[in-house]
Design an enzyme around this catalytic site. Structure first.
Site, PDB file in Angstrom:
ATOM      1  N   ALA A  80      -8.737   2.793 -86.039  1.00  0.00           N
ATOM      2  CA  ALA A  80      -7.657   1.981 -85.970  1.00  0.00           C
ATOM      3  C   ALA A  80      -6.979   3.027 -86.530  1.00  0.00           C
ATOM      4  O   ALA A  80      -6.297   3.707 -86.682  1.00  0.00           O
ATOM      5  CB  ALA A  80      -7.517   0.787 -85.931  1.00  0.00           C
ATOM      6  N   HIS A 103     -13.345   7.748 -78.626  1.00  0.00           N
ATOM      7  CA  HIS A 103     -12.878   6.597 -77.783  1.00  0.00           C
ATOM      8  C   HIS A 103     -13.492   6.156 -77.226  1.00  0.00           C
ATOM      9  O   HIS A 103     -13.704   6.628 -76.359  1.00  0.00           O
ATOM     10  CB  HIS A 103     -11.365   6.259 -78.130  1.00  0.00           C
ATOM     11  CG  HIS A 103     -10.707   7.120 -79.506  1.00  0.00           C
ATOM     12  ND1 HIS A 103     -10.533   6.578 -80.408  1.00  0.00           N
ATOM     13  CD2 HIS A 103     -10.713   8.319 -79.250  1.00  0.00           C
ATOM     14  CE1 HIS A 103      -9.434   7.410 -81.381  1.00  0.00           C
ATOM     15  NE2 HIS A 103      -9.508   8.768 -80.363  1.00  0.00           N
TER      16      HIS A 103
HETATM   17  C1  DQA Z   1     -10.859   2.984 -80.164  1.00  0.00           C
HETATM   18  C2  DQA Z   1      -8.796   2.720 -80.408  1.00  0.00           C
HETATM   19  C3  DQA Z   1      -8.760   2.558 -81.351  1.00  0.00           C
HETATM   20  O1  DQA Z   1      -7.133   2.340 -80.751  1.00  0.00           O
HETATM   21  C4  DQA Z   1      -8.881   1.331 -82.050  1.00  0.00           C
HETATM   22  O2  DQA Z   1      -8.382   0.768 -82.968  1.00  0.00           O
HETATM   23  C5  DQA Z   1     -10.257   1.460 -81.736  1.00  0.00           C
HETATM   24  C6  DQA Z   1     -11.201   1.455 -81.051  1.00  0.00           C
HETATM   25  C7  DQA Z   1     -11.866   3.461 -79.220  1.00  0.00           C
HETATM   26  O3  DQA Z   1     -12.945   3.830 -79.621  1.00  0.00           O
HETATM   27  O4  DQA Z   1     -11.060   3.199 -77.973  1.00  0.00           O
HETATM   28  O5  DQA Z   1     -10.284   0.556 -83.243  1.00  0.00           O
HETATM   29  O6  DQA Z   1     -10.745   3.853 -81.431  1.00  0.00           O
END
Ligand code: DQA
Length: 152
Positions: A80, A103
């Site tokens: 995040a 991500h």
């Molecule tokens: C994340 C995507 C972010 O928006 C989210 O807050 C995460 C994981 C991902 O790996 O898809 O904690 O980084």
């Protein structure tokens, strides 16, 4: 034999919960599974991977600062903090290393607030939507790039 180039692999908040955290979004692999796969792939590519996770923005900033002159590249899933942290962006800009942002989910298919990442401004490339494979893709891209830079 020359020392293996070192890649710092950082994971941000809540990624320690992988495996049980929203498996429909993030899959069922745990962070330990992902880190073990990264360490193995890194070894196969002639790299050394150092994996760390923190829920704390300050701790992540400290590790990024300490990486200067210690590693050859950084792979980061800032969780995040991607969407909020100018401090992590500034730390990555300050150390001036190749950065790949990863991500697990495709942040562009999700809520609007996830579409923008401050960290992307410091990243050479961004990989999202491929689950744990994204970290392996990042390692492979960096390995190819490090080899190319040794040849020139
Ligand atoms: C994340 C995507 C972010 O928006 C989210 O807050 C995460 C994981 C991902 O790996 O898809 O904690 O980084």
């Amino acid at each position: 034999m020359a020392k293996a180039p070192k890649i710092l692999i950082l994971n941000g908040p809540n990624l320690n919960m992988l495996g049980t955290r929203q498996p429909e979004v993030y899959g069922t692999a745990t962070l330990a599974d992902i880190e073990a796969a990264c360490e193995q792939r890194a070894r196969d590519l002639g790299l050394a991977a150092e994996c760390r996770q923190s829920n704390s923005e300050g701790e992540l900033v400290g590790w990024i600062q300490a990486a200067r002159d210690q590693v050859q590249a950084v792979i980061i899933n800032p969780g995040a903090y991607s969407h909020t942290s100018v401090a992590i962006l500034d730390a990555l800009l300050a150390v001036d290393l190749p950065v790949v942002e990863v991500h697990l989910s495709n942040i562009h298919r999700r809520e609007e607030f996830r579409h923008h990442s401050y960290v992307s401004k410091a990243a050479q490339g961004v990989i999202c939507g491929f689950g744990p494979r994204g970290y392996i893709m990042a390692l492979e891209a960096l390995a190819a790039q490090l080899i190319e830079s040794q040849e020139t």
